[in-house]
Structure formats: structure tokens, C-alpha cells
Design a protein around this motif. Structure first.
Motif, mmCIF file in Angstrom:
data_model
loop_
_atom_site.group_PDB
_atom_site.id
_atom_site.type_symbol
_atom_site.label_atom_id
_atom_site.label_comp_id
_atom_site.label_asym_id
_atom_site.label_seq_id
_atom_site.Cartn_x
_atom_site.Cartn_y
_atom_site.Cartn_z
ATOM 1 N N ALA A 33 0.826 -1.213 0.000
ATOM 2 C CA ALA A 33 0.000 0.000 0.000
ATOM 3 C C ALA A 33 0.857 1.258 0.000
ATOM 4 C CB ALA A 33 -0.925 -0.005 1.216
ATOM 5 N N ILE A 34 2.041 1.186 0.553
ATOM 6 C CA ILE A 34 2.952 2.332 0.562
ATOM 7 C C ILE A 34 3.783 2.383 -0.713
ATOM 8 C CG2 ILE A 34 4.969 3.310 1.733
ATOM 9 C CD1 ILE A 34 3.775 2.130 4.345
ATOM 10 N N ALA A 35 4.252 1.236 -1.188
ATOM 11 C CA ALA A 35 5.198 1.193 -2.303
ATOM 12 C C ALA A 35 4.558 1.429 -3.664
ATOM 13 C CB ALA A 35 5.924 -0.148 -2.310
ATOM 14 N N VAL A 36 3.372 0.918 -3.913
ATOM 15 C CA VAL A 36 2.764 1.024 -5.247
ATOM 16 C C VAL A 36 2.493 2.478 -5.642
ATOM 17 C CG1 VAL A 36 0.723 0.419 -6.605
ATOM 18 C CG2 VAL A 36 1.900 -1.334 -5.277
ATOM 19 N N PRO A 37 1.863 3.301 -4.806
ATOM 20 C CA PRO A 37 1.684 4.708 -5.200
ATOM 21 C C PRO A 37 3.005 5.448 -5.412
ATOM 22 C CG PRO A 37 0.231 4.173 -3.380
ATOM 23 C CD PRO A 37 1.164 3.006 -3.553
ATOM 24 N N ALA A 38 3.996 5.147 -4.597
ATOM 25 C CA ALA A 38 5.300 5.799 -4.776
ATOM 26 C C ALA A 38 5.911 5.409 -6.115
ATOM 27 C CB ALA A 38 6.233 5.422 -3.640
ATOM 28 N N TYR A 39 5.760 4.158 -6.502
ATOM 29 C CA TYR A 39 6.285 3.696 -7.791
ATOM 30 C C TYR A 39 5.553 4.370 -8.941
ATOM 31 C CZ TYR A 39 7.377 0.673 -11.712
ATOM 32 O OH TYR A 39 7.770 0.207 -12.937
ATOM 33 N N ARG A 40 4.250 4.500 -8.836
ATOM 34 C CA ARG A 40 3.477 5.170 -9.903
ATOM 35 C C ARG A 40 3.916 6.619 -10.065
ATOM 36 N NH1 ARG A 40 -2.202 2.699 -8.302
ATOM 37 N NH2 ARG A 40 -1.985 0.690 -9.325
ATOM 38 N N ALA A 46 9.226 10.258 -14.416
ATOM 39 C CA ALA A 46 10.165 9.884 -15.482
ATOM 40 C C ALA A 46 9.571 10.172 -16.857
ATOM 41 C CB ALA A 46 10.531 8.409 -15.368
ATOM 42 N N ARG A 47 8.269 9.906 -17.031
ATOM 43 C CA ARG A 47 7.619 10.212 -18.322
ATOM 44 C C ARG A 47 7.607 11.705 -18.580
ATOM 45 N NH1 ARG A 47 2.823 5.829 -18.089
ATOM 46 N NH2 ARG A 47 4.051 4.132 -18.935
ATOM 47 N N ASP A 48 7.307 12.496 -17.557
ATOM 48 C CA ASP A 48 7.332 13.951 -17.715
ATOM 49 C C ASP A 48 8.718 14.432 -18.117
ATOM 50 O OD1 ASP A 48 4.675 14.132 -17.088
ATOM 51 O OD2 ASP A 48 4.982 14.896 -15.054
ATOM 52 N N ALA A 49 9.740 13.880 -17.502
ATOM 53 C CA ALA A 49 11.116 14.289 -17.819
ATOM 54 C C ALA A 49 11.457 13.964 -19.268
ATOM 55 C CB ALA A 49 12.097 13.609 -16.879
ATOM 56 N N ALA A 50 11.001 12.820 -19.760
ATOM 57 C CA ALA A 50 11.260 12.466 -21.162
ATOM 58 C C ALA A 50 10.548 13.429 -22.103
ATOM 59 C CB ALA A 50 10.817 11.028 -21.430
ATOM 60 N N ARG A 122 -0.547 11.291 -20.910
ATOM 61 C CA ARG A 122 0.145 12.283 -20.088
ATOM 62 C C ARG A 122 0.556 13.461 -20.967
ATOM 63 N NH1 ARG A 122 1.596 10.843 -15.022
ATOM 64 N NH2 ARG A 122 2.978 12.314 -14.008
ATOM 65 N N THR A 123 0.271 14.685 -20.546
ATOM 66 C CA THR A 123 0.525 15.878 -21.359
ATOM 67 C C THR A 123 1.336 16.898 -20.575
ATOM 68 O OG1 THR A 123 -1.552 15.574 -22.557
ATOM 69 C CG2 THR A 123 -0.584 17.753 -22.633
ATOM 70 N N ILE A 124 2.286 17.511 -21.270
ATOM 71 C CA ILE A 124 2.959 18.678 -20.713
ATOM 72 C C ILE A 124 2.791 19.814 -21.707
ATOM 73 C CG2 ILE A 124 4.663 17.344 -19.419
ATOM 74 C CD1 ILE A 124 6.688 18.458 -21.565
ATOM 75 N N CYS A 125 2.800 21.019 -21.204
ATOM 76 C CA CYS A 125 2.650 22.199 -22.053
ATOM 77 C C CYS A 125 3.623 23.257 -21.557
ATOM 78 C CB CYS A 125 1.207 22.703 -21.987
ATOM 79 S SG CYS A 125 0.879 24.091 -23.077
ATOM 80 N N ARG A 126 4.370 23.841 -22.496
ATOM 81 C CA ARG A 126 5.355 24.864 -22.153
ATOM 82 C C ARG A 126 5.248 26.026 -23.135
ATOM 83 N NH1 ARG A 126 5.543 22.008 -18.339
ATOM 84 N NH2 ARG A 126 7.329 21.095 -17.313
ATOM 85 N N VAL A 127 5.495 27.243 -22.623
ATOM 86 C CA VAL A 127 5.511 28.453 -23.447
ATOM 87 C C VAL A 127 6.954 28.941 -23.501
ATOM 88 C CG1 VAL A 127 4.676 30.819 -23.700
ATOM 89 C CG2 VAL A 127 3.164 29.055 -22.769
ATOM 90 N N PHE A 128 7.416 29.224 -24.723
ATOM 91 C CA PHE A 128 8.792 29.683 -24.926
ATOM 92 C C PHE A 128 8.772 31.054 -25.564
ATOM 93 C CE2 PHE A 128 9.100 25.152 -24.639
ATOM 94 C CZ PHE A 128 10.262 24.949 -23.915
ATOM 95 N N PRO A 129 9.832 31.851 -25.416
ATOM 96 C CA PRO A 129 11.039 31.577 -24.663
ATOM 97 C C PRO A 129 10.763 31.555 -23.171
ATOM 98 C CG PRO A 129 11.229 33.649 -25.911
ATOM 99 C CD PRO A 129 9.879 33.107 -26.139
ATOM 100 N N GLY A 130 11.591 30.830 -22.479
ATOM 101 C CA GLY A 130 11.479 30.722 -21.027
ATOM 102 C C GLY A 130 11.094 29.342 -20.539
ATOM 103 N N GLY A 131 10.280 28.618 -21.283
ATOM 104 C CA GLY A 131 9.896 27.281 -20.900
ATOM 105 C C GLY A 131 8.945 27.188 -19.730
#
Length: 135
Positions: A33-40, A46-50, A122-131
Motif C-alpha cells: 500500500a505504501i510502495a505502489v503509489p510511490a512507484y506510480r 520519469a515520463r514527464d522528464a522524457a 500524459r501531457t505537458i505544455c510549455r511556453v517559450f522563450p522561457g519554458g
């Protein structure tokens, strides 16, 4: 017949009792119960970083395009549906076609927005310049 003064010995029990097994199962359930949410959360981060790494690569191509043409490029890259207008606009193509959709819009001539969605939604959105993140 027992000898006088001798002690009758019992064989020690073998295996585990039901109570011991239930305690072990309860401990495993608490740990899970503690480990599964932390893993998710870890996988999501990691997906956001990619995705951010891909947007950072697009930023390099956008700045090169603006230096050559004076404007930011716009387009969409969606390999699953055969759309590659972003490749035509800024000469950029992702390193792998893994189901990620890239939408880049030019906001006037001074900024641009990148919205990237992976195959899990999963979605990320960034405005540039500046990010900075989109509002």
C-alpha cells in the motif's frame, strides 16, 4: 511404559500456523500500500522528464528556425496518423516514433507553445522563450 523420573517429550511443530501466515500477509499488504503509489509517481515523473527533454530539443530547432526566417515555426507531429507538418516547418523529427504527439503553435512572432502528449495520455505544455508551464 515410562521410566520413573523420565520426561515425556513432544515433537516440535513443523510449518507455520494460520496466525503467523495472516500476520505476514498483513505486513506485505501494508508495504504494498505504501510502495505502489510511490512507484506510480516515480514512473509519471520519469515520463514527464522524457517529454520535457523532447520539448527542449524542439526549442533548439525553433531558435534556429527563427534566426533563419525571423519567425517561429508551427505544426504537428503525429506519426500514428501520418502528420509531420512540424518536421516540414522547423526540420525537426523525434528520435523515436513512440506514440507521442507534438503540437507547436506560434503566438505572434514573439513566443511559441509546445503541447506534448504521450501514448498514456500524459501531457505537458510549455511556453517559450522561457519554458514556463502553460496557464
Amino acid at each position: 511404559m515410562a521410566w520413573p523420573g523420565s520426561v515425556k517429550t513432544r515433537r516440535p511443530p513443523t510449518g507455520f500456523s494460520l496466525l503467523e501466515l495472516l500476520i505476514v500477509l498483513a505486513v506485505i499488504a501494508v508495504v504494498a500500500a505504501i510502495a505502489v503509489p510511490a512507484y506510480r509517481d516515480y514512473v509519471g515523473t520519469a515520463r514527464d522528464a522524457a517529454l520535457v527533454r523532447q520539448v527542449t530539443t524542439i526549442e533548439v530547432f525553433q531558435e534556429d528556425h527563427k534566426l533563419r526566417t525571423g519567425i517561429y515555426g508551427a505544426g504537428r507531429y503525429d506519426a500514428a496518423n501520418g502528420i509531420a507538418t512540424l518536421t516540414d516547418a522547423i526540420d525537426w523529427k523525434p528520435s523515436s516514433d513512440d506514440g507521442v504527439v507534438y503540437d507547436v503553435t506560434a503566438n505572434g512572432g514573439e513566443s511559441w507553445t509546445a503541447r506534448v502528449t504521450d501514448s498514456t495520455g500524459r501531457t505537458i505544455c510549455r511556453v517559450f522563450p522561457g519554458g514556463r508551464p502553460c496557464a
